[in-house]
Design an enzyme around this catalytic site. Structure first.
Site, PDB file in Angstrom:
ATOM      1  N   GLU A 162      35.987  31.823  37.940  1.00  0.00           N
ATOM      2  CA  GLU A 162      36.195  30.951  39.105  1.00  0.00           C
ATOM      3  C   GLU A 162      34.943  30.837  39.971  1.00  0.00           C
ATOM      4  O   GLU A 162      34.992  30.385  41.115  1.00  0.00           O
ATOM      5  CB  GLU A 162      37.384  31.462  39.922  1.00  0.00           C
ATOM      6  N   HIS A 230      41.819  33.572  45.289  1.00  0.00           N
ATOM      7  CA  HIS A 230      40.392  33.888  45.127  1.00  0.00           C
ATOM      8  C   HIS A 230      40.029  34.985  46.123  1.00  0.00           C
ATOM      9  O   HIS A 230      40.574  35.026  47.233  1.00  0.00           O
ATOM     10  CB  HIS A 230      39.513  32.653  45.427  1.00  0.00           C
ATOM     11  N   CYS A 347      35.317  27.560  50.877  1.00  0.00           N
ATOM     12  CA  CYS A 347      35.589  26.957  49.562  1.00  0.00           C
ATOM     13  C   CYS A 347      34.749  25.720  49.342  1.00  0.00           C
ATOM     14  O   CYS A 347      34.421  25.366  48.212  1.00  0.00           O
ATOM     15  CB  CYS A 347      37.046  26.518  49.457  1.00  0.00           C
TER      16      CYS A 347
HETATM   17  O1  SUG Z   1      41.621  25.999  43.053  1.00  0.00           O
HETATM   18  N1  SUG Z   1      43.140  23.840  45.358  1.00  0.00           N
HETATM   19  C1  SUG Z   1      42.024  24.699  45.012  1.00  0.00           C
HETATM   20  C2  SUG Z   1      41.486  25.385  46.217  1.00  0.00           C
HETATM   21  C3  SUG Z   1      40.203  26.117  45.914  1.00  0.00           C
HETATM   22  C4  SUG Z   1      39.794  27.026  46.989  1.00  0.00           C
HETATM   23  N2  SUG Z   1      38.565  27.623  46.659  1.00  0.00           N
HETATM   24  C5  SUG Z   1      38.170  28.855  47.051  1.00  0.00           C
HETATM   25  N3  SUG Z   1      39.015  29.706  47.548  1.00  0.00           N
HETATM   26  N4  SUG Z   1      36.942  29.151  46.872  1.00  0.00           N
HETATM   27  C6  SUG Z   1      42.439  25.713  43.934  1.00  0.00           C
HETATM   28  O2  SUG Z   1      43.557  26.232  44.015  1.00  0.00           O
HETATM   29  C7  SUG Z   1      44.847  22.159  44.935  1.00  0.00           C
HETATM   30  C8  SUG Z   1      44.983  20.874  44.200  1.00  0.00           C
HETATM   31  C9  SUG Z   1      46.381  20.284  44.240  1.00  0.00           C
HETATM   32  O3  SUG Z   1      47.332  21.013  44.417  1.00  0.00           O
HETATM   33  O4  SUG Z   1      46.480  19.089  44.013  1.00  0.00           O
HETATM   34  C10 SUG Z   1      43.638  22.974  44.497  1.00  0.00           C
HETATM   35  O5  SUG Z   1      43.185  22.813  43.385  1.00  0.00           O
END
Ligand code: SUG
Length: 416
Positions: A162, A230, A347
Site C-alpha cells: 500500500e 493504513h 493520504c
Molecule cells: O484506499 N478510499 C481509499 C482511502 C485511502 C486513504 N489513504 C491513506 N490512508 N493513505 C482507500 O480505502 C474509497 C473509494 C470508494 O469507496 O469509492 C477509497 O478507495
C-alpha cells in the site's frame, strides 16, 4: 544540492464519487451512495496545496489517472453493465490518495545514493489494483533523472503493498541518513490487512536500504479492526518526531525502543487511548495529518478540520500545544470531500526528499500553475456525481475531456 521534502498531492479527478468500495475503511462504507462533488473536492485539494506552499514549502502534484478505465473492464470481460461495484471500480478517482502511489526512500538512505520509488500494487482492493501501471508511468516522467532517481515497478501481486501509507521515515533532518520503518499487518481479523510483511521486505531490498537502519513493525490488529486500514491513520513521523496513537503498533514499547536504539534523538508524542480512543482517532483522522518542518525549523501539524471540531481531539490538541512539545502549531484544512472516502491530508500527498531541480518541473506547483489548474477545475469538473450516474456515457465523455484539458494545460499530454 538542496535536499528538501516535496509533497506531491494527487489532483482530485473529475470522476470522484462515493461507491463504498473499501472494506475496512469506515468512512468509505458510511458514505456509500452519497452525492459526490468532484469540483468542490478538487478545489479543496488545491487549496490545501496552496496552504502548504504559503508556508514556504515546496509543493508538487500528480495527475488524475484515466477514468473510466475501460481496459480494466475489458480485462475482466465486462462492459460495465454486469456489476455495479466493478463498474464503479473502473470509475474510481482513488489515485488522488498519493500516499498509496509508491514507497519512497530518499538518496541518503540507499546504497547507490539515489532516491528510490516503488509503485504500490494496491492489490487488496480491486478498484485500487488498477492504479499502479499508470502511476509508474507518471513517476517515470516526474523522476526521469536517473542520476538521482530509480523508479521500480510494483512488487508481484502475491504480496499486498500500500506504499507510503505503511512506511515512515525518521532522521535527524530530511537530508540526513534516516531510519525507515515499514509497518505491516497480519490477516485474520474482520478487515483485510492490506500491507504484507513480504512486500515491505521486497521494497526495502529493491531500495538497497541498510538493514541496520530499517525496521519492520507489526501494526496492532486492534487498530485494523477499529478501521485503521493504513498505518497513517494512527501514526505519522517527521524527522526526529513520531506522533502516534498508543495502540498503533502490536508492540508499542518494543517499537519505540528499537527506534531509540537506532536514532537516539528520536522524540515520541504518544496519544493515550484514555484521552483519544482509537475510534476517536479514526473518526477525526487526527493522525492522518501532515507533520511538516517549517522553514523556521518548527514543526506544524496540518490536520483535517474534523480533528479540531472533535469534542475529545480538540482538547487533546490544546493540551499538546500548551505542553511545549516538539509540535508547535496545528493548522486545520478542509478536505471534507476526500475525508468522506477515508482520505485525510496525509493520504492526499506523497513525500519525496529530493533537490527540486532534479524533478521534472511540470510536476511542481507555483501560483501561476495553481491558477491555471483552478480555472480548469472550475470550468470542466462535474459539480456533482450521484451513484446512478456512474457508468453514464455522457458523463464518461465529460470526465475524459476534463482530464485531457488539464493534461494539455500542464504540457503533460503524453500521459493521455
Ligand atoms: O484506499 N478510499 C481509499 C482511502 C485511502 C486513504 N489513504 C491513506 N490512508 N493513505 C482507500 O480505502 C474509497 C473509494 C470508494 O469507496 O469509492 C477509497 O478507495
Amino acid at each position: 544540492m538542496t535536499m528538501v521534502e516535496i509533497n506531491f498531492d494527487g489532483i482530485i479527478g473529475p470522476s470522484h464519487n462515493y461507491a463504498g468500495l473499501s472494506l475496512g475503511n469506515l468512512a468509505s462504507a458510511s458514505h456509500a451512495g452519497d452525492l459526490a462533488y468532484p469540483r468542490a473536492a478538487a478545489l479543496q485539494g488545491l487549496a490545501k496545496m496552496r496552504h502548504n506552499m504559503a508556508l514556504g514549502l515546496v509543493q508538487g502534484f500528480l495527475l488524475p489517472l484515466p477514468r473510466p478505465n475501460t481496459a480494466f473492464l475489458a480485462a475482466i470481460g465486462a462492459d460495465g453493465t454486469e456489476d455495479r461495484r466493478l463498474n464503479a471500480a473502473a470509475w474510481s478517482a482513488s489515485s488522488m490518495w498519493t500516499a498509496n502511489a509508491a514507497t519512497v526512500s530518499p538518496a541518503a538512505d540507499t546504497a547507490d545514493g539515489r532516491c528510490h520509488l516503488t509503485a504500490a500494487n494496491l492489490v487488496t482492493m480491486p478498484h485500487r489494483s488498477q492504479e499502479w501501471p499508470d502511476t509508474v508511468k507518471q513517476l517515470r516522467l516526474a523522476f526521469a533523472d536517473s542520476a538521482h532517481f530509480a523508479v521500480h515497478d510494483a512488487v508481484p501481486p502475491c504480496f499486498g503493498d500500500e506504499g507510503a501509507a505503511n512506511h515512515m521515515r525518521m532522521a535527524a533532518s530530511h537530508d540526513a541518513p534516516g531510519l525507515e520503518i515499514f509497518v505491516y499487518g497480519t490477516s485474520g481479523g474482520a478487515f483485510p490487512a492490506r500491507q504484507h510483511q513480504e512486500a515491505s521486505r521486497a521494497v526495502a531490498r529493491l531500495h538497497r536500504l541498510d538493514p541496520a537502519r530499517t525496521l519492520f513493525v507489526e501494526q496492532n490488529p486492534e487498530a485494523i479492526a477499529a478501521g485503521a486500514f493504513h498505518n497513517d491513520v494512527v501514526a505519522v513521523a517527521n524527522e526526529r518526531v513520531l506522533f502516534t496513537h498508543e495502540q498503533a503498533f502490536a508492540d508499542p514499547a518494543g517499537t519505540y525502543a528499537a527506534i531509540r536504539d537506532r536514532l537516539p534523538e528520536a522524540e515520541f508524542v504518544v496519544v493515550p487511548a484514555a484521552e483519544v480512543s482509537l475510534a476517536d482517532a479514526i473518526q477525526s483522522y487526527l493522525f492522518n495529518a501532515q507533520l511538516l518542518t517549517l522553514p523556521s525549523g518548527e514543526m506544524a501539524l496540518v490536520v483535517p478540520s474534523e480533528a479540531i471540531e472533535h469534542s475529545r481531539v480538540r482538547p487533546y490538541l490544546d493540551r499538546m500545544l500548551a505542553g511545549n512539545g516538539p509540535i508547535r502549531t496545528v493548522l486545520p484544512v478542509d478536505v471534507r470531500q476526500s475525508m468522506a472516502n477515508g482520505g485525510g491530508p496525509a493520504c492526499l500527498r506523497l513525500r519525496v526528499v529530493a533537490d527540486p531541480a532534479t524533478v521534472d518541473p511540470r510536476f511542481l506547483l507555483d501560483e501561476a500553475k495553481a491558477s491555471r489548474i483552478e480555472e480548469i477545475i472550475q470550468r470542466e469538473w462535474p459539480e456533482s456525481i450521484a451513484p446512478e450516474q456512474v457508468g453514464s456515457a455522457l458523463l464518461a465523455e465529460r470526465v475524459i475531456a476534463a482530464r485531457l484539458l488539464l493534461l494539455d494545460a500542464l504540457d503533460l499530454s503524453e500521459l493521455a
